[in-house]
Write a protein that holds these residues in place. Structure first.
Motif, mmCIF file in Angstrom:
data_model
loop_
_atom_site.group_PDB
_atom_site.id
_atom_site.type_symbol
_atom_site.label_atom_id
_atom_site.label_comp_id
_atom_site.label_asym_id
_atom_site.label_seq_id
_atom_site.Cartn_x
_atom_site.Cartn_y
_atom_site.Cartn_z
ATOM 1 N N SER A 64 4.205 -0.556 5.052
ATOM 2 C CA SER A 64 2.934 -0.329 5.740
ATOM 3 C C SER A 64 2.130 -1.616 5.856
ATOM 4 O O SER A 64 1.636 -1.954 6.928
ATOM 5 C CB SER A 64 2.114 0.733 4.991
ATOM 6 O OG SER A 64 0.823 0.865 5.549
ATOM 7 N N ASN A 65 2.031 -2.365 4.738
ATOM 8 C CA ASN A 65 1.169 -3.546 4.758
ATOM 9 C C ASN A 65 1.624 -4.557 3.717
ATOM 10 O O ASN A 65 1.727 -4.235 2.530
ATOM 11 C CB ASN A 65 -0.281 -3.131 4.466
ATOM 12 C CG ASN A 65 -1.248 -4.293 4.631
ATOM 13 O OD1 ASN A 65 -0.919 -5.301 5.242
ATOM 14 N ND2 ASN A 65 -2.439 -4.149 4.079
ATOM 15 N N TYR A 108 3.829 0.873 1.187
ATOM 16 C CA TYR A 108 4.746 1.547 2.096
ATOM 17 C C TYR A 108 4.016 2.625 2.894
ATOM 18 O O TYR A 108 2.966 3.140 2.490
ATOM 19 C CB TYR A 108 5.875 2.215 1.314
ATOM 20 C CG TYR A 108 6.858 1.253 0.673
ATOM 21 C CD1 TYR A 108 7.817 0.599 1.434
ATOM 22 C CD2 TYR A 108 6.837 1.031 -0.699
ATOM 23 C CE1 TYR A 108 8.730 -0.253 0.845
ATOM 24 C CE2 TYR A 108 7.750 0.171 -1.303
ATOM 25 C CZ TYR A 108 8.685 -0.469 -0.522
ATOM 26 O OH TYR A 108 9.586 -1.328 -1.107
ATOM 27 N N ASP A 109 4.601 2.980 4.009
ATOM 28 C CA ASP A 109 4.160 4.151 4.768
ATOM 29 C C ASP A 109 4.752 5.367 4.062
ATOM 30 O O ASP A 109 5.955 5.639 4.142
ATOM 31 C CB ASP A 109 4.676 4.064 6.206
ATOM 32 C CG ASP A 109 4.204 5.224 7.068
ATOM 33 O OD1 ASP A 109 3.660 6.190 6.499
ATOM 34 O OD2 ASP A 109 4.394 5.164 8.297
ATOM 35 N N SER A 168 4.847 -6.405 7.859
ATOM 36 C CA SER A 168 4.372 -5.032 8.011
ATOM 37 C C SER A 168 5.142 -4.340 9.135
ATOM 38 O O SER A 168 5.422 -4.946 10.170
ATOM 39 C CB SER A 168 2.881 -5.026 8.313
ATOM 40 O OG SER A 168 2.149 -5.618 7.268
#
Length: 373
Positions: free
Chosen positions: A71-72, A90-91, A195
């Motif tokens: 995610s980032n 994480y997503d 990301s």
């Protein structure tokens, strides 16, 4: 006339003989100028001089999940981080859904077991509290049919255990794939992911404590026998020196193969014992490892020592204007100095770099006494 010629020949011969004697006399008195040094009391230190690759003593490489989208990425190369800081997230939408679904299945399994157990208890109560009369035959029969068998109880318990295991697995997966946090304090030295990426090979993020350093040295088999734990060392970089010591000696050697050949070396680690801002991780630095030392001993410069064919060692001292050969026994040896165990005394003058012209008994003169340096 003939008598005069004979006399002239005799005179010439006598002059020649006298000249030859004078030349021979001058040759006998020919003096060789030499450089000398006094035998003194001092320290002799034997070093192994080599190179080391600077490494962090505390580093951690992180890899990412192969199935969960990043995610980032929260850090960049050069960022300072503390232990526990988040490096990336994480997503986790899918993972949250998996946990929620597993939780529902687990709750259902618990509920189904509870309903079955309650029905079982009710049936047993009905059987126990209903009179066994013809009028109650149907009631008792229905109640007995509702009593759980041992196999049915086992199935209900297994269903609960299975649902619980699935829920625990989903929770663990969520906790392990929600983010990556740093296990150490240090500096981010590698970031190889971005990301939105899913999966990556090798190191995704690396963190190193660059305030705690070590030098990694490769030594050959002859030098390896001389290196020992705790030996004092010095690491040199950009004109500055840093204290270090031998902290680790690997138990086995490594074979290094290249296109042009190969060699076998033993890895030795040196702990850097002080702050060393000039040392950079992965750079090479010069290293001196103190292998052996003796203090306050009789010593001479190494350039004074010569070796016979049988391996015995000797040198020349200046005595009464002559070079005198003396057999000496050596102790600890360095590149510049030799410990003398026997053969000469403190204060004697030894000849430095004696060439072939210096032999036992030859006349010599110290360069210091004839304007030399």
């Amino acid at each position: 006339m003939k008598k005069k010629i004979i006399i002239s020949v005799v005179i010439v011969a006598i002059i020649g003989i006298i000249g030859g004697i004078q030349i021979a006399s001058r040759n006998k008195k020919q003096v060789t100028t030499v450089k000398t040094s006094k035998v003194a009391i001092g320290d002799v230190k034997m070093y192994l001089s080599t190179t080391a690759t600077i490494k962090s003593k505390n580093e951690k490489n992180y890899s990412v999940s192969g199935a969960t989208k990043i995610s980032n990425v929260k850090v960049s190369v050069g960022d300072k981080v503390k232990k526990g800081d988040t490096l990336l997230t994480y997503d986790i939408a899918d993972l949250n859904n998996q946990v929620q679904s597993a939780q529902i299945n687990y709750d259902n399994a618990i509920s189904q077991k509870k309903d079955a157990v309650d029905s079982n208890d009710d049936a047993k109560d009905t059987i126990a509290n209903t009179a066994d009369t013809p009028a109650n035959t149907a009631i008792i029969s229905t109640a007995k049919a509702s009593v759980l068998s041992d196999e049915k109880v086992k199935q209900l318990n297994n269903a609960v255990k299975s649902a619980e295991a699935t829920l625990d697995s989903a929770k663990i997966k969520l906790s392990q794939n929600s983010d990556i946090t740093s296990d150490i304090g240090g500096v981010v030295t590698e970031v190889n992911v971005i990301s939105g990426q899913t999966g990556a090979q090798g190191t995704a993020i690396a963190v190193q404590d660059i305030s705690s350093l070590k030098g990694v040295v490769k030594v050959g088999k002859y030098d390896a026998a001389k290196v020992a734990l705790g030996q004092t060392s010095t690491i040199l970089s950009n004109g500055k020196s840093y204290k270090a010591k031998v902290s680790k000696i690997y138990p086995t050697a490594t074979v290094n193969t290249t296109a042009t050949g190969g060699d076998t070396t033993l890895t030795v680690e040196l702990d850097v014992l002080e702050a060393a801002p000039q040392l950079k991780v992965n750079f090479d630095s010069d290293v001196d490892i103190l292998l052996k030392q003796v203090l306050a001993v009789v010593k001479v410069p190494a350039e004074a020592i010569l070796t016979n064919k049988d391996g015995s060692t000797y040198l020349f001292v200046v005595s009464d204007g002559k070079a005198v050969q003396k057999i000496v026994k050596l102790g600890v040896q360095s590149d510049t100095d030799m410990e003398i165990l026997s053969g000469i005394k403190v204060g004697e003058s030894v000849i430095l770099n004696p060439g072939s012209a210096i032999t036992n008994g030859v006349l010599v003169k110290d360069a210091k006494n004839v304007g030399g340096k």
